[in-house]
Structures are given as structure tokens and as C-alpha cells.
Design a protein around this motif. Structure first.
Motif, PDB file in Angstrom:
ATOM      1  N   LYS A 176       1.957   5.206  -2.486  1.00 49.90           N
ATOM      2  CA  LYS A 176       1.719   6.126  -3.566  1.00 49.90           C
ATOM      3  C   LYS A 176       2.835   5.929  -4.680  1.00 49.90           C
ATOM      4  CE  LYS A 176      -0.009   9.404  -0.458  1.00 49.90           C
ATOM      5  NZ  LYS A 176       0.095  11.012   0.090  1.00 49.90           N
ATOM      6  N   ASP A 201      -4.990  -1.510  -7.363  1.00 50.47           N
ATOM      7  CA  ASP A 201      -6.378  -1.570  -6.695  1.00 50.47           C
ATOM      8  C   ASP A 201      -7.395  -2.620  -7.308  1.00 50.47           C
ATOM      9  OD1 ASP A 201      -5.843   0.703  -4.929  1.00 50.47           O
ATOM     10  OD2 ASP A 201      -6.522   2.148  -6.763  1.00 50.47           O
ATOM     11  N   THR A 246       0.855  -1.177   0.073  1.00 49.04           N
ATOM     12  CA  THR A 246       0.111  -0.026   0.075  1.00 49.04           C
ATOM     13  C   THR A 246       1.010   1.389   0.012  1.00 49.04           C
ATOM     14  OG1 THR A 246      -1.779  -1.396   1.143  1.00 49.04           O
ATOM     15  CG2 THR A 246      -1.771   1.320   1.300  1.00 49.04           C
ATOM     16  N   SER A 253      -2.180  12.830  -8.687  1.00 53.53           N
ATOM     17  CA  SER A 253      -3.295  12.797  -7.553  1.00 53.53           C
ATOM     18  C   SER A 253      -2.577  12.457  -6.364  1.00 53.53           C
ATOM     19  CB  SER A 253      -4.329  11.797  -7.900  1.00 53.53           C
ATOM     20  OG  SER A 253      -4.042  10.568  -7.793  1.00 53.53           O
ATOM     21  N   GLU A 254      -1.462  11.996  -6.402  1.00 54.34           N
ATOM     22  CA  GLU A 254      -0.958  11.227  -5.084  1.00 54.34           C
ATOM     23  C   GLU A 254      -1.801  10.348  -4.392  1.00 54.34           C
ATOM     24  OE1 GLU A 254       1.127  14.363  -2.753  1.00 54.34           O
ATOM     25  OE2 GLU A 254       1.847  15.278  -4.740  1.00 54.34           O
ATOM     26  N   LYS A 255      -2.697   9.824  -5.044  1.00 60.64           N
ATOM     27  CA  LYS A 255      -3.532   8.877  -4.446  1.00 60.64           C
ATOM     28  C   LYS A 255      -2.852   7.825  -3.792  1.00 60.64           C
ATOM     29  CE  LYS A 255      -7.439   5.626  -5.385  1.00 60.64           C
ATOM     30  NZ  LYS A 255      -8.108   5.121  -6.513  1.00 60.64           N
ATOM     31  N   THR A 256      -3.190   7.263  -2.774  1.00 60.27           N
ATOM     32  CA  THR A 256      -2.632   5.966  -1.826  1.00 60.27           C
ATOM     33  C   THR A 256      -3.420   4.739  -2.632  1.00 60.27           C
ATOM     34  OG1 THR A 256      -2.328   6.842   0.173  1.00 60.27           O
ATOM     35  CG2 THR A 256      -2.340   4.684  -0.091  1.00 60.27           C
ATOM     36  N   VAL A 257      -2.694   3.745  -3.234  1.00 62.29           N
ATOM     37  CA  VAL A 257      -3.025   2.610  -3.889  1.00 62.29           C
ATOM     38  C   VAL A 257      -2.688   1.200  -3.405  1.00 62.29           C
ATOM     39  CG1 VAL A 257      -3.317   3.853  -6.263  1.00 62.29           C
ATOM     40  CG2 VAL A 257      -1.389   2.684  -5.490  1.00 62.29           C
ATOM     41  N   PHE A 316      -2.042   8.722 -11.148  1.00 61.68           N
ATOM     42  CA  PHE A 316      -1.746   8.627  -9.836  1.00 61.68           C
ATOM     43  C   PHE A 316      -0.387   9.456  -9.333  1.00 61.68           C
ATOM     44  CE2 PHE A 316      -2.919   4.038 -11.227  1.00 61.68           C
ATOM     45  CZ  PHE A 316      -4.146   4.089 -10.325  1.00 61.68           C
TER      46      PHE A 316
END
Length: 67
Positions: A6, A62, A4, A41-45, A38
Motif C-alpha cells: 500500500k 498495477d 505488493t 483508498s488504502e488499495k493494495t497495488v 491510492f
């Protein structure tokens, strides 16, 4: 291995800044067209990947097949 974290861009390519486990991994099979959203957005995946040392080959992001 499940990771998990970034996805980020580095001088030498793309990396994963892992939260679980807390480690930085180099991505061996990058697909920039998929990573750019990604990175911005700096989304955690959640990733499933084959790990060799501090390098990974991503299999899913994801729960979606990669690439």
C-alpha cells in the motif's frame, strides 16, 4: 523488483508498506497527484521498482507505466 503493498503518506514524503516483501520503502520519485487516490483508498497495488536499500524508484503501478 516486484513489490505488493500500500502507498501511504509519511512525514518525509511517500512510502510503500510492503506486504511482499514485508518491508517499508521510501519512494524517491513521488507524484502526489497520482498517489493521493491510492493513499485515500488504502488499495493494495503491485509495483515494479528499482530498489536501493530501503528506497525505491517506481517504474509501474498495477502494470501501468509510472508516472
Amino acid at each position: 523488483m516486484n513489490i505488493t503493498g500500500k502507498i501511504a503518506e509519511a512525514r518525509h514524503g511517500y512510502i510503500i508498506r510492503g506486504k511482499v516483501p514485508a518491508e517499508v520503502f521510501t519512494i524517491l520519485n513521488p507524484a502526489p497527484d497520482k498517489f493521493n487516490a491510492f493513499v485515500k483508498s488504502e488499495k493494495t497495488v503491485s509495483l515494479e521498482a528499482r530498489v536501493s536499500g530501503d528506497s525505491v524508484e517506481i517504474e509501474t503501478i498495477d502494470a501501468r507505466d509510472y508516472p
